[in-house]
Scaffold this motif. Structure first.
Motif, PDB file in Angstrom:
ATOM      1  N   ARG A  81      25.217  43.872  38.681  1.00 12.17           N
ATOM      2  CA  ARG A  81      26.424  43.384  38.014  1.00 12.17           C
ATOM      3  C   ARG A  81      26.086  42.332  36.948  1.00 12.17           C
ATOM      4  N   SER A  82      25.091  41.496  37.219  1.00 13.83           N
ATOM      5  CA  SER A  82      24.783  40.397  36.304  1.00 13.83           C
ATOM      6  C   SER A  82      23.662  40.709  35.310  1.00 13.83           C
ATOM      7  N   ASN A  83      23.121  41.913  35.332  1.00 14.22           N
ATOM      8  CA  ASN A  83      22.068  42.289  34.392  1.00 14.22           C
ATOM      9  C   ASN A  83      22.583  42.157  32.955  1.00 14.22           C
ATOM     10  N   ALA A  84      21.825  41.497  32.107  1.00 11.35           N
ATOM     11  CA  ALA A  84      22.268  41.192  30.744  1.00 11.35           C
ATOM     12  C   ALA A  84      22.580  42.449  29.931  1.00 11.35           C
ATOM     13  N   GLU A  85      21.716  43.448  29.984  1.00  7.06           N
ATOM     14  CA  GLU A  85      21.958  44.693  29.233  1.00  7.06           C
ATOM     15  C   GLU A  85      23.191  45.417  29.765  1.00  7.06           C
ATOM     16  N   HIS A  86      23.364  45.393  31.069  1.00 11.98           N
ATOM     17  CA  HIS A  86      24.534  46.016  31.688  1.00 11.98           C
ATOM     18  C   HIS A  86      25.806  45.307  31.232  1.00 11.98           C
ATOM     19  N   ARG A  87      25.772  43.988  31.157  1.00 16.17           N
ATOM     20  CA  ARG A  87      26.935  43.214  30.701  1.00 16.17           C
ATOM     21  C   ARG A  87      27.316  43.583  29.264  1.00 16.17           C
ATOM     22  N   VAL A  88      26.318  43.752  28.406  1.00 16.75           N
ATOM     23  CA  VAL A  88      26.577  44.156  27.015  1.00 16.75           C
ATOM     24  C   VAL A  88      27.218  45.541  26.991  1.00 16.75           C
ATOM     25  N   ALA A  89      26.696  46.469  27.812  1.00 15.65           N
ATOM     26  CA  ALA A  89      27.264  47.820  27.877  1.00 15.65           C
ATOM     27  C   ALA A  89      28.703  47.785  28.387  1.00 15.65           C
ATOM     28  N   GLN A  90      28.987  46.915  29.337  1.00 17.59           N
ATOM     29  CA  GLN A  90      30.359  46.785  29.845  1.00 17.59           C
ATOM     30  C   GLN A  90      31.312  46.363  28.724  1.00 17.59           C
ATOM     31  N   LYS A  91      30.897  45.386  27.946  1.00 21.74           N
ATOM     32  CA  LYS A  91      31.732  44.909  26.838  1.00 21.74           C
ATOM     33  C   LYS A  91      31.960  46.021  25.813  1.00 21.74           C
ATOM     34  N   ARG A  92      30.907  46.782  25.517  1.00 27.99           N
ATOM     35  CA  ARG A  92      31.033  47.894  24.570  1.00 27.99           C
ATOM     36  C   ARG A  92      31.973  48.956  25.138  1.00 27.99           C
ATOM     37  N   GLY A  93      31.878  49.202  26.437  1.00 29.15           N
ATOM     38  CA  GLY A  93      32.762  50.169  27.081  1.00 29.15           C
ATOM     39  C   GLY A  93      34.217  49.775  26.950  1.00 29.15           C
ATOM     40  N   GLN A  94      34.499  48.488  27.170  1.00 27.86           N
ATOM     41  CA  GLN A  94      35.877  48.003  27.043  1.00 27.86           C
ATOM     42  C   GLN A  94      36.364  48.087  25.601  1.00 27.86           C
ATOM     43  N   ALA A  95      35.474  47.816  24.668  1.00 24.25           N
ATOM     44  CA  ALA A  95      35.852  47.821  23.253  1.00 24.25           C
ATOM     45  C   ALA A  95      36.008  49.230  22.686  1.00 24.25           C
ATOM     46  N   ASP A  96      35.151  50.170  23.131  1.00 28.91           N
ATOM     47  CA  ASP A  96      35.084  51.464  22.461  1.00 28.91           C
ATOM     48  C   ASP A  96      35.277  52.698  23.341  1.00 28.91           C
ATOM     49  N   TRP A  97      34.672  52.746  24.506  1.00 28.71           N
ATOM     50  CA  TRP A  97      34.517  54.016  25.210  1.00 28.71           C
ATOM     51  C   TRP A  97      35.544  54.316  26.295  1.00 28.71           C
ATOM     52  N   TYR A  98      36.209  53.302  26.835  1.00 30.39           N
ATOM     53  CA  TYR A  98      37.118  53.544  27.959  1.00 30.39           C
ATOM     54  C   TYR A  98      38.571  53.303  27.586  1.00 30.39           C
ATOM     55  N   GLU A  99      39.396  54.284  27.917  1.00 26.75           N
ATOM     56  CA  GLU A  99      40.843  54.127  27.798  1.00 26.75           C
ATOM     57  C   GLU A  99      41.327  53.254  28.951  1.00 26.75           C
ATOM     58  N   ARG A 100      40.756  53.516  30.129  1.00 23.20           N
ATOM     59  CA  ARG A 100      41.052  52.729  31.325  1.00 23.20           C
ATOM     60  C   ARG A 100      39.968  53.000  32.360  1.00 23.20           C
ATOM     61  N   TYR A 101      39.815  52.049  33.282  1.00 24.75           N
ATOM     62  CA  TYR A 101      38.891  52.257  34.401  1.00 24.75           C
ATOM     63  C   TYR A 101      39.276  51.363  35.561  1.00 24.75           C
ATOM     64  N   SER A 102      38.745  51.691  36.721  1.00 24.62           N
ATOM     65  CA  SER A 102      38.881  50.835  37.894  1.00 24.62           C
ATOM     66  C   SER A 102      37.519  50.782  38.586  1.00 24.62           C
ATOM     67  N   LEU A 103      37.274  49.662  39.244  1.00 27.42           N
ATOM     68  CA  LEU A 103      36.031  49.467  39.980  1.00 27.42           C
ATOM     69  C   LEU A 103      36.393  49.001  41.381  1.00 27.42           C
ATOM     70  N   HIS A 104      35.835  49.674  42.365  1.00 33.48           N
ATOM     71  CA  HIS A 104      36.061  49.322  43.769  1.00 33.48           C
ATOM     72  C   HIS A 104      34.694  49.121  44.413  1.00 33.48           C
ATOM     73  N   VAL A 105      34.524  48.013  45.097  1.00 29.85           N
ATOM     74  CA  VAL A 105      33.274  47.714  45.793  1.00 29.85           C
ATOM     75  C   VAL A 105      33.576  47.633  47.280  1.00 29.85           C
ATOM     76  N   ALA A 106      32.743  48.303  48.080  1.00 27.75           N
ATOM     77  CA  ALA A 106      32.991  48.329  49.521  1.00 27.75           C
ATOM     78  C   ALA A 106      31.681  48.285  50.296  1.00 27.75           C
ATOM     79  N   LYS A 107      31.759  47.727  51.486  1.00 29.89           N
ATOM     80  CA  LYS A 107      30.644  47.724  52.417  1.00 29.89           C
ATOM     81  C   LYS A 107      30.791  48.948  53.317  1.00 29.89           C
ATOM     82  N   VAL A 108      29.776  49.778  53.359  1.00 28.07           N
ATOM     83  CA  VAL A 108      29.812  50.991  54.171  1.00 28.07           C
ATOM     84  C   VAL A 108      29.378  50.653  55.586  1.00 28.07           C
TER      85      VAL A 108
END
Length: 123
Positions: A81-108
């Motif tokens: 989650r905190s990886n710098a390159e991943h964070r940049v990709a997340q921002k680009r996704g919000q700006a350009d690639w995703y109309e909408r998304y959801s993220l769910h985190v769970a312990k199996v």
């Protein structure tokens, strides 16, 4: 994360619990310029995270995508989650690639799998 139509379709195996999953469900925009290259890079990058176990992906004809990432523990998930390159990709996704998304985190807490035995006579 990438669009690899020729990749074999095999679900990630069931792991010994507990472990964590991150379920990312998205609907993309029309503008996908640079998405494929970034998705491929994210796949390479997440594999470097100690405790990363694998990923399942599914895509519907209507454009819904579901990606499930599996992680051994909360620390591995936090590192991704905190990886710098991943964070940049997340921002680009919000700006350009995703109309909408959801993220769910769970312990199996429970996990099982099944593999049909091959019939040697069937070939």
């Amino acid at each position: 994360m990438s669009d690899q139509a020729d990749a074999p379709v095999t679900p990630v195996e069931a792991f010994e619990p507990p472990y964590y999953v991150a379920v990312f469900t998205s609907l993309r925009t029309q503008d996908q310029n640079g998405y494929s290259e970034t998705a491929t890079r994210m796949e390479e990058l997440v594999k470097e995270v100690p405790g990363y176990l694998g990923m399942d992906e599914a895509h519907t004809p209507g454009g819904l995508s579901i990606t499930v990432g599996y992680f051994r523990d909360a620390d591995a998930l936090a590192q991704w989650r905190s990886n710098a390159e991943h964070r940049v990709a997340q921002k680009r996704g919000q700006a350009d690639w995703y109309e909408r998304y959801s993220l769910h985190v769970a312990k199996v807490e429970r996990s099982q799998g099944f593999v049909r035995a091959r019939n040697p006579a069937a070939g």
